[in-house]
Scaffold this active site. Structure first.
Site, PDB file in Angstrom:
ATOM      1  N   LYS A  20      -0.299   9.220 -31.010  1.00 51.42           N
ATOM      2  CA  LYS A  20      -1.013   8.095 -31.648  1.00 51.42           C
ATOM      3  C   LYS A  20      -1.695   7.182 -30.635  1.00 51.42           C
ATOM      4  O   LYS A  20      -2.826   6.779 -30.823  1.00 51.42           O
ATOM      5  CB  LYS A  20      -0.044   7.232 -32.469  1.00 51.42           C
ATOM      6  CG  LYS A  20       0.488   7.852 -33.715  1.00 51.42           C
ATOM      7  CD  LYS A  20       1.158   6.805 -34.610  1.00 51.42           C
ATOM      8  CE  LYS A  20       2.312   6.070 -33.962  1.00 51.42           C
ATOM      9  NZ  LYS A  20       3.478   6.882 -33.646  1.00 51.42           N
ATOM     10  N   ARG A  96       4.483   0.901 -41.080  1.00 55.41           N
ATOM     11  CA  ARG A  96       5.538   1.906 -40.934  1.00 55.41           C
ATOM     12  C   ARG A  96       6.277   2.106 -42.265  1.00 55.41           C
ATOM     13  O   ARG A  96       7.010   3.066 -42.411  1.00 55.41           O
ATOM     14  CB  ARG A  96       6.603   1.440 -39.936  1.00 55.41           C
ATOM     15  CG  ARG A  96       6.235   1.473 -38.480  1.00 55.41           C
ATOM     16  CD  ARG A  96       6.487   2.849 -37.876  1.00 55.41           C
ATOM     17  NE  ARG A  96       7.194   2.873 -36.623  1.00 55.41           N
ATOM     18  CZ  ARG A  96       6.702   2.565 -35.431  1.00 55.41           C
ATOM     19  NH1 ARG A  96       5.488   2.132 -35.313  1.00 55.41           N
ATOM     20  NH2 ARG A  96       7.434   2.698 -34.350  1.00 55.41           N
ATOM     21  N   ARG A 133       8.100  12.027 -21.451  1.00 53.66           N
ATOM     22  CA  ARG A 133       7.134  10.926 -21.365  1.00 53.66           C
ATOM     23  C   ARG A 133       7.510   9.860 -20.348  1.00 53.66           C
ATOM     24  O   ARG A 133       8.637   9.403 -20.287  1.00 53.66           O
ATOM     25  CB  ARG A 133       7.007  10.270 -22.752  1.00 53.66           C
ATOM     26  CG  ARG A 133       6.098   9.063 -22.743  1.00 53.66           C
ATOM     27  CD  ARG A 133       5.666   8.705 -24.116  1.00 53.66           C
ATOM     28  NE  ARG A 133       6.678   7.971 -24.858  1.00 53.66           N
ATOM     29  CZ  ARG A 133       6.495   7.504 -26.090  1.00 53.66           C
ATOM     30  NH1 ARG A 133       5.364   7.736 -26.729  1.00 53.66           N
ATOM     31  NH2 ARG A 133       7.448   6.841 -26.702  1.00 53.66           N
ATOM     32  N   ARG A 158      10.233   4.819 -20.830  1.00 51.84           N
ATOM     33  CA  ARG A 158      10.327   3.689 -21.750  1.00 51.84           C
ATOM     34  C   ARG A 158      11.788   3.436 -22.107  1.00 51.84           C
ATOM     35  O   ARG A 158      12.566   4.381 -22.239  1.00 51.84           O
ATOM     36  CB  ARG A 158       9.536   4.041 -23.026  1.00 51.84           C
ATOM     37  CG  ARG A 158       8.418   3.081 -23.313  1.00 51.84           C
ATOM     38  CD  ARG A 158       7.557   3.581 -24.423  1.00 51.84           C
ATOM     39  NE  ARG A 158       8.172   3.418 -25.747  1.00 51.84           N
ATOM     40  CZ  ARG A 158       7.509   3.527 -26.890  1.00 51.84           C
ATOM     41  NH1 ARG A 158       6.205   3.800 -26.870  1.00 51.84           N
ATOM     42  NH2 ARG A 158       8.106   3.367 -28.040  1.00 51.84           N
ATOM     43  N   ARG A 169      14.865   6.740 -33.866  1.00 52.20           N
ATOM     44  CA  ARG A 169      13.465   6.541 -34.264  1.00 52.20           C
ATOM     45  C   ARG A 169      12.979   7.716 -35.114  1.00 52.20           C
ATOM     46  O   ARG A 169      12.231   7.544 -36.078  1.00 52.20           O
ATOM     47  CB  ARG A 169      12.592   6.357 -33.012  1.00 52.20           C
ATOM     48  CG  ARG A 169      12.812   4.978 -32.381  1.00 52.20           C
ATOM     49  CD  ARG A 169      12.532   4.960 -30.889  1.00 52.20           C
ATOM     50  NE  ARG A 169      11.165   5.247 -30.565  1.00 52.20           N
ATOM     51  CZ  ARG A 169      10.772   5.907 -29.459  1.00 52.20           C
ATOM     52  NH1 ARG A 169      11.659   6.351 -28.594  1.00 52.20           N
ATOM     53  NH2 ARG A 169       9.499   6.110 -29.239  1.00 52.20           N
TER      54      ARG A 169
HETATM   55  P1  AMP Z   1       6.225   2.303 -31.064  1.00 53.53           P
HETATM   56  O1  AMP Z   1       5.689   1.855 -29.742  1.00 53.53           O
HETATM   57  O2  AMP Z   1       5.201   2.314 -32.151  1.00 53.53           O
HETATM   58  O3  AMP Z   1       6.991   3.605 -30.953  1.00 53.53           O
HETATM   59  O4  AMP Z   1       7.285   1.200 -31.516  1.00 53.53           O
HETATM   60  C1  AMP Z   1       8.392   0.872 -30.698  1.00 53.53           C
HETATM   61  C2  AMP Z   1       9.406   0.080 -31.492  1.00 53.53           C
HETATM   62  O5  AMP Z   1       8.825  -1.149 -31.939  1.00 53.53           O
HETATM   63  C3  AMP Z   1       9.922   0.747 -32.753  1.00 53.53           C
HETATM   64  O6  AMP Z   1      10.989   1.660 -32.511  1.00 53.53           O
HETATM   65  C4  AMP Z   1      10.395  -0.467 -33.563  1.00 53.53           C
HETATM   66  O7  AMP Z   1      11.599  -0.988 -33.037  1.00 53.53           O
HETATM   67  C5  AMP Z   1       9.309  -1.486 -33.241  1.00 53.53           C
HETATM   68  N1  AMP Z   1       8.155  -1.395 -34.168  1.00 53.53           N
HETATM   69  C6  AMP Z   1       6.867  -1.081 -33.841  1.00 53.53           C
HETATM   70  N2  AMP Z   1       6.079  -1.123 -34.918  1.00 53.53           N
HETATM   71  C7  AMP Z   1       6.884  -1.473 -35.957  1.00 53.53           C
HETATM   72  C8  AMP Z   1       6.647  -1.661 -37.347  1.00 53.53           C
HETATM   73  N3  AMP Z   1       5.432  -1.500 -37.905  1.00 53.53           N
HETATM   74  N4  AMP Z   1       7.708  -2.030 -38.124  1.00 53.53           N
HETATM   75  C9  AMP Z   1       8.929  -2.213 -37.602  1.00 53.53           C
HETATM   76  N5  AMP Z   1       9.221  -2.025 -36.297  1.00 53.53           N
HETATM   77  C10 AMP Z   1       8.205  -1.664 -35.470  1.00 53.53           C
END
Ligand code: AMP
Length: 220
Positions: A20, A96, A133, A158, A169
């Protein structure tokens, strides 16, 4: 359904490791739009130890979703900025959940989402990518190399790319994805793209889906 304005809102959906981030960055560059990643915004808040950052840090480390109103607040601010500058946005990691999609629809009204692009990658491929990653703190580029291929800075793993947080996740994604994809599908806003292949190959498929939706919008 398609908003024909010059400052489009695109949503990119897909499980963790589906690519993404890269595709959002490229789509945003194509339209001169802002790439809005809720994950990046939350990680920045954690690094800066703001009130929001301290609040969400335990959820991020665990790989659990953050409360809807916290992420929707971030998106509301970014959409207000986009509206005032009449610039487009590419949303990465939001919505999400169906509740977040409903909130996005309300925030955008009377405009609408142009298109949701779902990068379809099977869990096995996504897991391989996640376990390899590394992310560059300087330019946010990601890949398996210990030195960033884009800017030459050192890369790091990360904080939520641990086996336990990746599992959490993936579980969250499995629970939320089906109703969320259905939400977009019922509004004729969903384009599912094969996310396997090189980033350039996937970008070409995304570009084709975007062009097709714009043609449909023109014809409508
Ligand atoms: P990402 O970088 O998109 O993988 O997001 C990393 C983390 O941020 C996720 O595992 C959640 O803890 C939080 N997060 C990001 N976007 C959302 C969202 N739309 N709703 C809830 N938590 C989010």
């Amino acid at each position: 359904m398609i908003d024909g304005g010059g400052w489009p809102t695109y949503v990119v959906l897909g499980r963790q490791g589906s690519g993404k981030g890269v595709q959002c960055e490229r789509l945003a560059a194509r339209f001169g739009s802002a790439h809005v990643s809720t994950g990046d915004a939350l990680r920045a808040a954690v690094r800066a130890q703001t009130r929001l950052g301290r609040l969400v840090e335990p959820s991020l480390v665990r790989g659990a979703l953050v409360a809807d109103d916290l992420v929707t607040g971030i998106i509301a601010d970014r959409l207000a900025l986009a509206r005032s500058t009449r610039s487009g946005v590419v949303l990465d990691g939001f919505p999400r959940t169906v509740a977040q999609a409903d909130q996005l629809e309300t925030l955008l009204a009377p405009r609408s989402i142009h298109l949701a692009i779902h990068l379809d990658v099977p869990p096995s491929v996504a897991l391989d990518r996640l376990f390899q990653r590394r992310v560059c703190a300087a330019c946010n580029n990601s890949g398996p190399a210990t030195t960033c291929e884009r800017c030459g800075s050192a890369t790091d793993v990360r904080a939520d790319d641990t086996p336990a947080a990746i599992g959490q996740r993936m579980t969250e994604y499995a629970r939320e994805a089906e109703p969320l994809l259905a939400w977009f599908e019922t509004r004729s806003l969903l384009a599912t793209i094969d996310g396997i292949g090189t980033p350039n190959a996937v970008t070409a498929r995304v570009a084709a889906a975007v062009s097709a939706s714009r043609m449909a919008g023109t014809a409508a």
